[in-house]
Design an enzyme around this catalytic site. Structure first.
Site, short mmCIF file in Angstrom:
data_model
loop_
_atom_site.label_atom_id
_atom_site.label_comp_id
_atom_site.label_asym_id
_atom_site.label_seq_id
_atom_site.Cartn_x
_atom_site.Cartn_y
_atom_site.Cartn_z
N TYR A 172 0.85 -1.19 0.00
CA TYR A 172 0.00 0.00 0.00
C TYR A 172 0.88 1.24 0.00
O TYR A 172 1.80 1.34 0.82
CB TYR A 172 -0.93 0.02 1.22
CG TYR A 172 -2.36 -0.14 0.78
CD1 TYR A 172 -2.95 0.86 0.02
CD2 TYR A 172 -3.07 -1.30 1.04
CE1 TYR A 172 -4.23 0.71 -0.45
CE2 TYR A 172 -4.36 -1.46 0.57
CZ TYR A 172 -4.94 -0.44 -0.18
OH TYR A 172 -6.21 -0.60 -0.66
N ARG B 138 -0.21 -2.86 -18.87
CA ARG B 138 -1.51 -2.19 -18.99
C ARG B 138 -1.59 -1.09 -17.95
O ARG B 138 -1.51 -1.37 -16.75
CB ARG B 138 -2.59 -3.24 -18.78
CG ARG B 138 -4.01 -2.80 -19.02
CD ARG B 138 -4.89 -4.02 -19.27
NE ARG B 138 -4.47 -4.67 -20.50
CZ ARG B 138 -4.84 -4.28 -21.73
NH1 ARG B 138 -5.67 -3.27 -21.88
NH2 ARG B 138 -4.39 -4.90 -22.80
#
Ligand SMILES: *Cc1c(COP(=O)(O)O)cnc(C)c1O
Length: 409
Positions: A50, A231
């Site tokens: 995170y 991507r």
């Protein structure tokens, strides 16, 4: 691979996808094959972390390594495109556009974007997209006769409508875009100018397409099309928009950034800074040109009459076949492409009168002029003859091509 035992269903699908990629001719203009180093970064432990916030200003501990990665990605992006500021966190091209619009405009603000049916993207104002639902969209298109952007008309609409933002860039426009002219138009009506270079980013990076960065306030892109990365999306902007853009991405529309994908973006930018990327990109453009010329010689009609980029758009109406039928016939022979509306298309978006072809993926496999000439002949034959014999002989040729140019990562 552990996944083989732990989740055989997904493992099998991945293996079959590898096989499909290897055994077909990938001609979808927005696709490419990411090299091993990109897959490794994207498949790394960075997916665990995170890291809400930005390098040096995180809301979580333990961010020293992801900070290194994100700072490198930003520095490399700035070097590659010569931009003042880069935000590498958008999860995709669409996210990049949402974040940019929300940084610049209030809901209901006026955006001038290219019509989807003329080659624009869903995020440039389609009524079912967040853009069309939340903003006041003024579309512009292309001329009927040569299918090129009519800059004088864009200028007239801009003066009349006074948009807050002008979006330039497209998903199915084979010609080059004159960003300098767009900048003149934007400044004449007081609009902010955003260039969406999702498709052509690799060509821009290689100096093979006019550069939007000196002329545009904001430049958005994907990293997985001609840029041959993972991507993902990115926003570049002038320094004066940097704080607003960063805030709009996080905490505006996203939470934790995908650090594994940002690591892969950093690798992608590094690759694109190397000399052999220029060679690759120029082969992509040259292959598209040869493909277009050979198709034309065989009597196929092309939108705008050819290509100046990595993609071409076939106008199938003279062949009396729809885009949907053409896509399916080509797929039966092993060529993967997509149906695409042509400007002023009489057919519905799920049928269409066009077919879009691109050369980024085939060029990554190492194919060149000779292969493009052969592929153009095969496509012409398949679309004109539409019989079993033609299809099965084309299928054989395509299998041979795939074996001759295996997908090496
Ligand atoms: C592909 C594309 C996008 C969107 O990219 P996603 O990553 O699919 O969200 C945006 N703009 C243009 C012009 C594109 O071609």
């Amino acid at each position: 691979m552990k996944i083989k035992k732990i989740d055989p269903e997904i493992y099998r699908a991945i293996k079959k996808e590898e096989e499909r990629e290897n055994s077909t001719l990938e001609m979808i203009a927005s696709e490419n094959y990411a090299p091993a180093e990109i897959l490794e970064a994207a498949g790394s432990c960075m997916t665990d972390k995170y890291a809400e916030g930005y390098p040096g200003k995180r809301y979580y501990g333990g961010c020293e390594n992801v900070d290194t990665v994100e700072s490198l990605a930003i520095d490399r992006a700035k070097k590659l495109f010569g931009c003042e500021h880069a935000n590498v966190q958008p999860h995709s091209g669409s996210q990049a556009n949402i974040a940019a619009y929300l940084a610049l405009l209030n809901i209901g603000g006026k955006i001038m974007g290219m019509d989807l049916s003329c080659g624009g993207h869903l995020t440039h104002g389609h009524p079912l997209n967040f853009s069309g639902k939340n903003f006041n969209i003024i579309p512009y298109g292309v001329r009927r006769d040569d299918q090129l952007i009519d800059y004088n008309e864009v200028q007239e609409i801009a003066i009349r409508e006074k948009p807050d933002l002008i979006v330039t860039g497209a998903s199915a426009y084979p010609a080059r875009i004159d960003f300098k002219r767009f900048a003149e138009i934007a400044s004449s009506c007081g609009a902010v100018l955003l260039a969406d270079i999702a498709h052509i980013a690799g060509l821009v990076a290689a100096g093979l397409h006019p550069d939007p960065v000196p002329h545009c306030d904001i430049v958005t892109t994907t990293t997985h099309k001609t840029l041959r990365g993972p991507r993902g999306g990115m926003i570049m902007c002038r320094e004066k928009y940097a704080v607003d853009i960063d805030r709009s991405v996080f905490p505006g529309i996203q939470g934790g950034p995908l650090m594994h994908v940002i690591a892969a973006k950093a690798v992608c930018f590094n690759n694109a800074l190397k000399v052999n990327f220029k060679k690759y990109a120029s082969e992509v453009v040259e292959n598209a040109r040869v493909l277009a010329e050979t198709l034309k010689k065989n009597g196929i009609t092309l939108v705008t009459g050819g290509t100046e980029t990595h993609l071409l758009l076939l106008d199938l109406r003279p062949l009396n076949i729809t885009g949907r039928e053409a896509e399916s016939l080509l797929q039966d022979a092993g060529i993967i492409a997509n149906k695409n509306s042509i400007p002023y298309d009489p057919e519905k978006p799920l049928v269409t009168s066009g077919l879009r072809l691109g050369t980024p993926a085939l060029t990554t496999r190492g194919m060149g002029r000779q292969e493009m000439e052969l592929i153009a002949l095969l496509i012409t034959d398949i679309l004109k003859k539409r019989d079993e014999k033609t299809l099965s002989s084309a299928e054989g040729e395509i299998k041979k091509l795939c074996r001759k140019y295996p997908l090496k990562r």
